[in-house]
Design an enzyme around this catalytic site. Structure first.
Site, short mmCIF file in Angstrom:
data_model
loop_
_atom_site.label_atom_id
_atom_site.label_comp_id
_atom_site.label_asym_id
_atom_site.label_seq_id
_atom_site.Cartn_x
_atom_site.Cartn_y
_atom_site.Cartn_z
N SER A 30 -9.51 -0.88 7.10
CA SER A 30 -8.98 -0.71 5.74
C SER A 30 -8.25 -1.91 5.15
O SER A 30 -7.92 -1.88 3.96
CB SER A 30 -8.05 0.49 5.69
OG SER A 30 -8.81 1.65 5.61
N SER A 80 -9.52 1.60 2.98
CA SER A 80 -8.70 2.39 2.10
C SER A 80 -7.65 1.58 1.33
O SER A 80 -7.08 2.09 0.37
CB SER A 80 -7.99 3.48 2.90
OG SER A 80 -7.15 2.90 3.88
N LYS A 108 0.86 -1.18 0.00
CA LYS A 108 0.00 0.00 0.00
C LYS A 108 0.89 1.23 0.00
O LYS A 108 1.94 1.25 0.66
CB LYS A 108 -0.88 -0.03 1.25
CG LYS A 108 -1.91 1.08 1.33
CD LYS A 108 -2.76 0.92 2.58
CE LYS A 108 -3.86 1.96 2.71
NZ LYS A 108 -4.70 1.75 3.91
#
Ligand code: GLN
Length: 528
Positions: free
Chosen positions: A176, A152, A77
């Site tokens: 997330s 996210s 990420k």
């Protein structure tokens, strides 16, 4: 089976046996990325050249007789720092930023032989539930390209689901990792707070953030967690725990365990079809010998309220550092990426930004007028106004408000007290049950654009995941079926440091179901 469809565990075995080279594996995934990225858009940066080089060097060393470990690709990420490689947190304010160091989790993966294929898209500074708050572009759900992948860590989950990479890391502050894993039909594990080092994870809400794996099955979650978990002197909140090989927990024996289905997270607000799929998953657990009852966490109904006070409060403090002076975007200046050099406000800097949205592709860089003279305060204000997106600004305002004199007691302090009550609810529940069960998300993946203009509806996506962050406990999401053709996730929560137990239960469940073997109807997989 095609190479790109192999799990981490299978790839590692093939590599170790010398049946496939690292170069072949990396090429297969790069080819896949090239063929599906236009549709999925999971990546902000593809680390092509470095990945190829690392694979070649590892192959050469192996040919030379060295015992070479690994060679399995991974994606990170984009809020996980990677030395010399763009790390934007999905924000324009960090466009072109290349950190001078790598996160501990990234270093540990590299040492274990993982090859970093790229940085994945996310909501700006991990604030969001759909990846639509990315400052760059949205990501599509591989199961239905008109829907969100969740957030996210939506880029990480979509990349794994679309076979662009066998595993990825995400971060989980309020759900997330688990919520996008659930939306994309993959496995996501949020570890106990402190189990995985946060060093080099760009801070959103420091008392809640954790890095964790997103994988296609439970065995892979155990394998990746074993690499990234463990004490790190560079993170003062890192727990002093001995390294554990979580793959030893993968025995499908759960007979005699007790579980509580959390009433507050399974009723109102949860889509009936999702509830039904989770109900069936609970039946499977029962068939496996788990004793299941309904259980109440009375304060869980206030978890969203607590979270949307505490997380923005911490974020408003953490995000104060983006003021245009030290790194990232500065109003009126285009920075020379990678050098740390920046001109004075008002000068147009050299155009050397590489990576996503770099060059002259727009964005806030270079928007200042030549010769413009600004006070320091004006520079801060303009930088933050131009560099941050709407959701980040909303969080900063919320956080600043709840921390300000007069409101601190009414909001922040009260939320912290409520957080303690919720923790106590969990303690009482775990005195009685080995683990707790709920849906991961109240709904399946929603259509792109559906909630972006309605923050409160967006926040509802975290109804079931936020309590575990507030309590600091581990939780895993595993695929448990489909509703309207879209994946549904089952969430298992356990006491602090019960990752082995959760992995064991998740593994047992997975062994008795086939949901995790289903593939998105995606985009002609090329055979190699
Ligand atoms: N969706 C939640 C938020 O917007 C959680 C995000 C996260 O876990 N990073 O804050």
């Amino acid at each position: 089976m095609k190479l790109i469809e192999k799990t981490v565990t299978q790839l590692a075995a093939l590599l170790e046996a010398g049946e496939v080279t690292r170069a072949e594996v990396v090429e297969a995934y790069l080819e896949r990325i090239a063929s599906v990225e236009e549709a999925v858009a999971a990546f902000l940066y593809v680390n092509e050249d470095r990945a190829r080089k690392q694979a070649r060097l590892m192959d050469e060393a192996a040919e030379g007789g060295a015992a070479v470990l690994g060679g399995v690709p991974v994606a990170l990420k984009d809020n996980i720092c990677t030395k010399g490689i763009p790390t934007t947190c999905g924000s324009r304010i960090l466009e072109g930023y290349r950190p001078p160091y790598s996160a501990t989790a990234a270093v540990r993966l590299e040492k274990a032989g993982f090859i970093m294929l790229g940085k994945t898209n996310c909501d700006e500074f991990a604030m969001g539930s759909s990846t639509e708050n990315s400052g760059y572009h949205p990501t599509a759900n591989p199961w239905d390209l008109r829907r969100v992948p969740g957030g996210s860590s939506g880029g990480s989950a979509a990349a794994v689901a679309a076979f662009e990479v066998p595993c990825a890391l995400g971060s989980d502050t309020g759900g997330s990792i688990r919520q996008p894993a659930s939306f994309c039909g993959v496995v996501g594990l949020k570890p106990t707070y402190g189990l995985v080092s946060r060093y080099g994870l760009v801070a959103f809400a420091s008392s809640l953030d954790q890095i964790g794996p997103i994988t296609r099955d439970v065995a892979d979650a155990a394998a990746v967690l074993s690499v990234i978990a463990g004490h790190d002197p560079l993170d003062s909140t890192s727990a002093r725990v001995k390294p554990v090989d979580y793959t030893h927990a993968l025995v499908p024996d759960v007979d005699g365990l007790t579980a509580g289905v959390v009433t507050e997270l399974s009723g109102e607000g949860v889509d009936p079809e999702v509830r039904e799929r989770v109900g069936r998953a609970v039946e499977v657990l029962t068939e496996l010998g788990v004793e299941v009852e309904e259980c109440s966490l009375p304060h869980a109904r206030y978890a969203l309220d607590m979270y949307y006070i505490i997380a923005p409060a911490e974020a408003s403090s953490n995000l104060a550092r983006y003021d245009g002076t030290r790194y990232g975007y500065r109003h009126g200046v285009r920075r020379l990426a990678g050098t740390g050099e920046a001109g004075e406000a008002g000068e147009a800097g050299p155009d050397g930004v590489e990576g996503p949205g770099g060059g002259d592709s727009g964005g806030p860089g270079g928007s200042g007028r030549p010769g413009e003279r600004l006070s320091l305060l004006d520079m801060y204000v303009a930088t933050r106004r131009e560099g941050f997106g709407a959701e980040v600004k909303r969080r900063i305002m919320l956080g600043t408000y709840v921390l300000s004199a007069g409101y601190y007691e009414a909001y922040y302090l009260k939320a912290q007290k409520a957080r303690t009550l919720l923790r106590q609810d969990f303690e009482r529940a775990f005195a009685r049950y080995d683990f707790l069960v709920s849906p991961t998300s109240p709904t399946v993946a929603f259509p792109l654009g559906d909630r972006v203009d309605d923050p409160l509806r967006m926040y509802m996506a975290d109804l079931c995941t936020i309590p575990a962050n507030l309590a600091g406990i581990p939780a895993i999401s595993v695929p448990c079926g489909f509703a309207q053709g879209l994946p549904v996730g089952l969430q298992l929560m356990g006491p602090a440091f019960s990752e082995e137990l959760l992995l064991k239960v998740a593994f047992a469940y997975e062994q008795h179901t086939e949901h995790h073997t289903k593939k998105p109807p995606l985009l002609g997989v090329k055979r190699r």
